[in-house]
Design a protein around this motif. Structure first.
Motif, PDB file in Angstrom:
ATOM      1  N   ALA A   1       0.853  -1.188   0.000  1.00 58.52           N
ATOM      2  CA  ALA A   1       0.000   0.000   0.000  1.00 58.52           C
ATOM      3  C   ALA A   1       0.886   1.235   0.000  1.00 58.52           C
ATOM      4  CB  ALA A   1      -0.918   0.006   1.224  1.00 58.52           C
ATOM      5  N   PHE A   2       0.540   2.196  -0.832  1.00 59.08           N
ATOM      6  CA  PHE A   2       1.292   3.444  -0.948  1.00 59.08           C
ATOM      7  C   PHE A   2       0.471   4.577  -0.334  1.00 59.08           C
ATOM      8  CE2 PHE A   2       2.824   0.672  -4.204  1.00 59.08           C
ATOM      9  CZ  PHE A   2       4.158   0.989  -4.409  1.00 59.08           C
ATOM     10  N   ASP A   3       0.996   5.201   0.713  1.00 65.10           N
ATOM     11  CA  ASP A   3       0.348   6.393   1.266  1.00 65.10           C
ATOM     12  C   ASP A   3       0.915   7.602   0.538  1.00 65.10           C
ATOM     13  OD1 ASP A   3      -0.724   8.489   2.646  1.00 65.10           O
ATOM     14  OD2 ASP A   3       0.316   8.081   4.539  1.00 65.10           O
ATOM     15  N   CYS A   4       0.155   8.122  -0.412  1.00 63.11           N
ATOM     16  CA  CYS A   4       0.590   9.272  -1.197  1.00 63.11           C
ATOM     17  C   CYS A   4      -0.043  10.568  -0.713  1.00 63.11           C
ATOM     18  CB  CYS A   4       0.276   9.042  -2.670  1.00 63.11           C
ATOM     19  SG  CYS A   4       1.208   7.665  -3.391  1.00 63.11           S
ATOM     20  N   THR A  36       3.991  -1.226   3.560  1.00 60.64           N
ATOM     21  CA  THR A  36       3.370   0.092   3.471  1.00 60.64           C
ATOM     22  C   THR A  36       4.450   1.108   3.134  1.00 60.64           C
ATOM     23  OG1 THR A  36       1.580  -0.415   5.019  1.00 60.64           O
ATOM     24  CG2 THR A  36       2.162   1.906   4.739  1.00 60.64           C
ATOM     25  N   VAL A  37       4.254   1.831   2.033  1.00 53.77           N
ATOM     26  CA  VAL A  37       5.264   2.754   1.524  1.00 53.77           C
ATOM     27  C   VAL A  37       4.793   4.186   1.785  1.00 53.77           C
ATOM     28  CG1 VAL A  37       6.649   3.405  -0.475  1.00 53.77           C
ATOM     29  CG2 VAL A  37       5.805   1.062  -0.256  1.00 53.77           C
ATOM     30  N   LEU A  38       5.606   4.940   2.514  1.00 49.04           N
ATOM     31  CA  LEU A  38       5.259   6.324   2.871  1.00 49.04           C
ATOM     32  C   LEU A  38       5.840   7.262   1.817  1.00 49.04           C
ATOM     33  CD1 LEU A  38       5.945   6.182   6.727  1.00 49.04           C
ATOM     34  CD2 LEU A  38       3.893   5.517   5.446  1.00 49.04           C
ATOM     35  N   VAL A  39       4.974   7.713   0.904  1.00 48.54           N
ATOM     36  CA  VAL A  39       5.412   8.545  -0.206  1.00 48.54           C
ATOM     37  C   VAL A  39       5.119  10.019   0.070  1.00 48.54           C
ATOM     38  CG1 VAL A  39       5.387   8.816  -2.706  1.00 48.54           C
ATOM     39  CG2 VAL A  39       4.814   6.608  -1.707  1.00 48.54           C
ATOM     40  N   ARG A  69       4.682  -7.036   8.946  1.00 51.57           N
ATOM     41  CA  ARG A  69       4.494  -5.980   7.955  1.00 51.57           C
ATOM     42  C   ARG A  69       5.694  -5.029   8.006  1.00 51.57           C
ATOM     43  NH1 ARG A  69      -0.588  -7.274  10.049  1.00 51.57           N
ATOM     44  NH2 ARG A  69      -2.213  -7.579   8.445  1.00 51.57           N
ATOM     45  N   GLU A  70       5.860  -4.278   6.934  1.00 45.88           N
ATOM     46  CA  GLU A  70       6.977  -3.343   6.839  1.00 45.88           C
ATOM     47  C   GLU A  70       6.461  -1.927   6.593  1.00 45.88           C
ATOM     48  OE1 GLU A  70      10.270  -4.580   4.199  1.00 45.88           O
ATOM     49  OE2 GLU A  70       9.093  -6.401   3.902  1.00 45.88           O
ATOM     50  N   LEU A  71       7.135  -0.964   7.190  1.00 47.41           N
ATOM     51  CA  LEU A  71       6.952   0.446   6.859  1.00 47.41           C
ATOM     52  C   LEU A  71       8.196   0.891   6.095  1.00 47.41           C
ATOM     53  CD1 LEU A  71       5.511   2.219  10.048  1.00 47.41           C
ATOM     54  CD2 LEU A  71       4.372   1.918   7.833  1.00 47.41           C
ATOM     55  N   ILE A  72       8.003   1.442   4.911  1.00 45.94           N
ATOM     56  CA  ILE A  72       9.120   1.810   4.044  1.00 45.94           C
ATOM     57  C   ILE A  72       9.049   3.314   3.754  1.00 45.94           C
ATOM     58  CG2 ILE A  72      10.198   1.457   1.788  1.00 45.94           C
ATOM     59  CD1 ILE A  72       8.940  -1.354   1.795  1.00 45.94           C
ATOM     60  N   GLY A  73      10.088   4.029   4.104  1.00 48.95           N
ATOM     61  CA  GLY A  73      10.150   5.460   3.821  1.00 48.95           C
ATOM     62  C   GLY A  73      10.631   5.734   2.405  1.00 48.95           C
ATOM     63  N   VAL A  74      10.182   6.846   1.855  1.00 44.46           N
ATOM     64  CA  VAL A  74      10.619   7.290   0.530  1.00 44.46           C
ATOM     65  C   VAL A  74      11.087   8.732   0.650  1.00 44.46           C
ATOM     66  CG1 VAL A  74       9.902   7.833  -1.827  1.00 44.46           C
ATOM     67  CG2 VAL A  74       9.092   5.742  -0.735  1.00 44.46           C
ATOM     68  N   GLN A  75      12.332   8.963   0.314  1.00 43.60           N
ATOM     69  CA  GLN A  75      12.892  10.312   0.311  1.00 43.60           C
ATOM     70  C   GLN A  75      13.286  10.665  -1.122  1.00 43.60           C
ATOM     71  OE1 GLN A  75      13.021  12.954   1.817  1.00 43.60           O
ATOM     72  NE2 GLN A  75      15.022  13.907   2.067  1.00 43.60           N
ATOM     73  N   MET A  76      12.394  11.309  -1.804  1.00 45.83           N
ATOM     74  CA  MET A  76      12.630  11.821  -3.157  1.00 45.83           C
ATOM     75  C   MET A  76      13.032  10.730  -4.148  1.00 45.83           C
ATOM     76  SD  MET A  76      14.309  15.568  -2.473  1.00 45.83           S
ATOM     77  CE  MET A  76      15.628  15.042  -1.398  1.00 45.83           C
ATOM     78  N   TYR A  77      14.312  10.735  -4.607  1.00 49.65           N
ATOM     79  CA  TYR A  77      14.728   9.925  -5.743  1.00 49.65           C
ATOM     80  C   TYR A  77      16.243   9.952  -5.862  1.00 49.65           C
ATOM     81  CZ  TYR A  77      13.416  14.716  -6.799  1.00 49.65           C
ATOM     82  OH  TYR A  77      13.194  16.057  -6.691  1.00 49.65           O
ATOM     83  N   GLN A  78      16.741   9.131  -6.811  1.00 49.97           N
ATOM     84  CA  GLN A  78      18.138   9.157  -7.225  1.00 49.97           C
ATOM     85  C   GLN A  78      18.206   9.566  -8.689  1.00 49.97           C
ATOM     86  OE1 GLN A  78      18.448   5.158  -4.713  1.00 49.97           O
ATOM     87  NE2 GLN A  78      20.314   5.493  -5.885  1.00 49.97           N
TER      88      GLN A  78
END
Length: 366
Positions: free
Chosen positions: A259-262, A282-285, A304-313
């Protein structure tokens, strides 16, 4: 919009030569915008001056403008979703390595740059550098006629990408990075919460990668209709009382694999975690609040996993250009809407009061 004090009207020389005047949007205090004009000087040695062609406005800009961003606060000059044309790459007698960018080269802005020597920078993860600086935050952004930055903040644009879609490269790179962090497979079922630009782009990237089931939820029927016309496979309208109930018609009873929290709120993060199956991710976008409360039992005992997203490469920008060149985003009504740079303050105020009827609002420097 609040305009800065000027000593007098434009002189004849200024009015005849607007090209040599910088015009820049600055947030001077929370919700206070100034359109600043000044003489344009040449770029410092080694840096590149870019004439900005188009700059997008996003939720991050809104949080910085309002003073609600956790890290970047006014005063600052906004603008990180942008592309333009190289005007000048100033010579640097001490520089070695890559050749200078040729005037006339179309480039996309790559906002983050790290220190270049730390653990994360050595692995190409500059967005995680503790000393990372960001165009449109710590560095003056592209809501301006001209942008002057070191060349590392620029990437030549693949000529296959249509001009009208080039402003979408940066937000699409966010989605590319988020999907990469999620480790999705063809048999996965994916739920995306939020049908704003990043949510829609996440769904399109997931579908392009062959993910078996992709569902986008939102409360706004207009956003969902646009997502459907852009090619999102399944859209579901939710309500405050029953935020994810209707999504069950499209997701297996055990829950989504990812699941993506956008959106980036306490409620949507909790919903995303609840919507995943045991062993799900669960991806924190969206930009999360400073503190989050999650269900510890569901997280631990369900593995379950919580995955952080910080921008991009940087590589995510190249992938985004490939996808745009291959037709990922069709030209549909409501894709984007543009207005002059001088209306930046009005646009930010509008977006703070109600969602845009289009996927991407942009500003055109004059």
């Amino acid at each position: 919009m609040t305009l800065p004090d000027r000593p007098g009207p434009l002189t004849t020389q200024e009015s005849r030569a607007p090209d040599i005047r910088q015009r820049q949007v600055r947030v001077t205090a929370p919700r206070q915008v100034a359109l600043v004009e000044r003489d344009l000087t040449g770029p410092p040695p080694g840096e590149v001056r870019v004439r900005v062609r188009e700059v997008g406005v996003c939720g991050s800009d809104l949080k910085m403008w309002s003073g609600e961003h956790a890290v970047l606060k006014p005063p600052l000059a906004l603008g990180h979703e942008a592309w333009g044309i190289v005007e000048e790459h100033a010579a640097d007698p001490d520089a070695t390595g890559s050749a200078p960018l040729t005037p006339g080269t179309p480039v996309v802005i790559v906002p983050p740059a790290g220190c270049g020597t730390c653990h994360n920078c050595a692995r190409g993860r500059e967005q995680l550098c503790a000393r990372m600086r960001f165009v449109g935050g710590q560095i003056d952004g592209a809501m301006a006629r001209f942008l002057t930055v070191p060349p590392h903040h620029l990437l030549p644009i693949d000529p296959r990408v249509p001009e009208e879609l080039r402003v979408l490269i940066e937000p699409l790179a966010v989605a590319v990075h988020a999907v990469g962090r999620a480790r999705v497979g063809a048999d996965d079922q994916a739920l995306v919460i939020g049908a704003g630009p990043i949510g829609v782009f996440c769904a399109l990237v997931l579908a392009a990668q062959g993910v078996g089931r992709v569902v986008v939820t939102d409360r706004d029927p207009l956003r969902l209709d646009l997502a459907r016309r852009l090619g999102v496979p399944h859209v579901v309208r939710t309500t405050a009382a029953q935020p994810l109930l209707a999504a069950g018609d499209h997701i297996r009873s055990e829950g989504a694999d990812v699941a993506f929290d956008c959106v980036g709120a306490q409620a949507t993060t909790a919903q995303a975690l609840t919507a995943t199956c045991r062993g799900g991710r669960t991806v924190l976008v969206g930009i999360s609040p400073a503190e989050l409360t999650v269900g510890g039992v569901a997280l631990q005992r369900g593995e379950r996993e919580l995955i952080g997203v910080q921008m991009y490469q940087r590589e995510d920008f190249r992938h985004a250009m490939d996808l745009l060149a291959e037709g990922l985003v069709p030209a549909v009504d409501g894709l984007k809407r543009s207005r002059p740079l001088a209306q930046a303050g009005e646009l930010l105020d509008e977006l703070a009061r109600r969602p845009s009827p289009v996927l991407k609002e942009t500003l055109l420097p004059d």
